[in-house]
Design an enzyme around this catalytic site. Structure first.
Site, PDB file in Angstrom:
ATOM      1  N   ASP A 161       1.052  -0.881   0.382  1.00 20.69           N
ATOM      2  CA  ASP A 161       0.050   0.017   0.172  1.00 20.69           C
ATOM      3  C   ASP A 161       0.970   1.662  -0.149  1.00 20.69           C
ATOM      4  OD1 ASP A 161      -0.158   1.289   3.009  1.00 20.69           O
ATOM      5  OD2 ASP A 161       0.165  -1.043   2.923  1.00 20.69           O
ATOM      6  N   ASP A 204      -9.113   3.518   5.814  1.00 15.43           N
ATOM      7  CA  ASP A 204      -8.292   3.482   6.334  1.00 15.43           C
ATOM      8  C   ASP A 204      -8.811   4.307   8.141  1.00 15.43           C
ATOM      9  OD1 ASP A 204      -5.800   4.138   7.987  1.00 15.43           O
ATOM     10  OD2 ASP A 204      -4.732   4.446   6.492  1.00 15.43           O
ATOM     11  N   GLU A 260      -7.917   4.862  12.147  1.00 17.72           N
ATOM     12  CA  GLU A 260      -6.083   4.158  13.243  1.00 17.72           C
ATOM     13  C   GLU A 260      -6.381   5.109  13.890  1.00 17.72           C
ATOM     14  OE1 GLU A 260      -3.051   4.625  11.619  1.00 17.72           O
ATOM     15  OE2 GLU A 260      -3.566   4.498   9.128  1.00 17.72           O
TER      16      GLU A 260
END
Length: 235
Positions: A34, A123, A125
């Protein structure tokens, strides 16, 4: 358009283990990377020659940032014959989940059942510039993720992959099990084994196991074989 769900992934992983040959051969899990503008424009032909089968490429962040290298990297990965998808870095403190899902889809994060496009990834986080949980309670965070996930699914027919760590998920969602039946999991853990998973998920679909390695960006692995990876891209 059929949604990509944990149930369908389980079936795919189970089916991939069946062979007409009575001698079962263990195949290495497909490797991936990624990347974002931090890596610049990646030589995906070289990455493929070095064993990469799939890639997640940063498309957007929040509701105002478009990765300047997304388009070039997405085209390069496509031309190299790599199965690819976009990811969105969430900022739950700046706008609603629906707003960010729509922004992501409008700027490269969509999905289509073409066999080469992975469902977009959320994503979610650690906050890079403030409170770990973006100032949201666990229940508010779960609601935000549901808003993003449901909006993405309504538009594309697929539920987004959720990228996170077990620690963050436990801390900031109260270890919610609300997404395990719908959203594939992409767990980040830089160790020799995956370790404990967030509540509800019995396995992870993708594992980010290192932040550097033989190819640019973070190093990833798919939990299955190439047939399973292609099937997820097909939906």
């Amino acid at each position: 358009m059929k949604a990509v769900t944990i149930t369908s992934v389980i079936s795919l992983l189970a089916a991939s283990a069946v062979s007409a040959n009575p001698t079962l051969i263990k195949r290495a899990a497909p490797k991936g990377i990624d990347v974002s503008n931090y890596q610049g424009v990646v030589n995906f032909n070289a990455a493929k020659a070095n064993g990469i089968s799939f890639a997640y490429i940063k498309a957007t962040e929040g509701h105002t940032f478009i990765d300047p290298d997304f388009s070039a990297n997405y085209i390069a990965a496509t031309n190299a014959g790599i199965i690819r998808g976009g990811y969105h870095f969430a900022h739950p403190d700046s706008s609603s989940g629906a707003t960010q899902a729509k922004y992501f889809i409008a700027n490269g994060g969509g999905w289509s059942s073409d066999g080469i496009t992975l469902p977009g990834a959320l994503d979610i986080e650690y906050n890079p510039s403030g409170a770990e949980c973006y100032g949201l309670s666990a229940s508010a965070m779960v609601s935000w993720i549901k808003d993003f996930s449901n909006t993405y699914h309504s538009s594309t027919g697929a539920y987004p992959v959720i990228y996170t760590t077990t620690d963050w998920w436990t801390t900031c969602t109260g270890n919610s099990a609300a997404f395990a039946s719908t959203n594939p999991l992409w767990i980040a853990r830089y160790a020799s084994s995956i370790g404990a998973l967030p509540a509800g998920w019995s396995f992870t679909t993708f594992w980010q196991y290192a932040d550097s390695g033989p190819n640019p960006g973070d190093q990833d692995e798919f939990n299955g074989d190439m047939a399973g990876l292609k099937a997820i891209a097909k939906g």
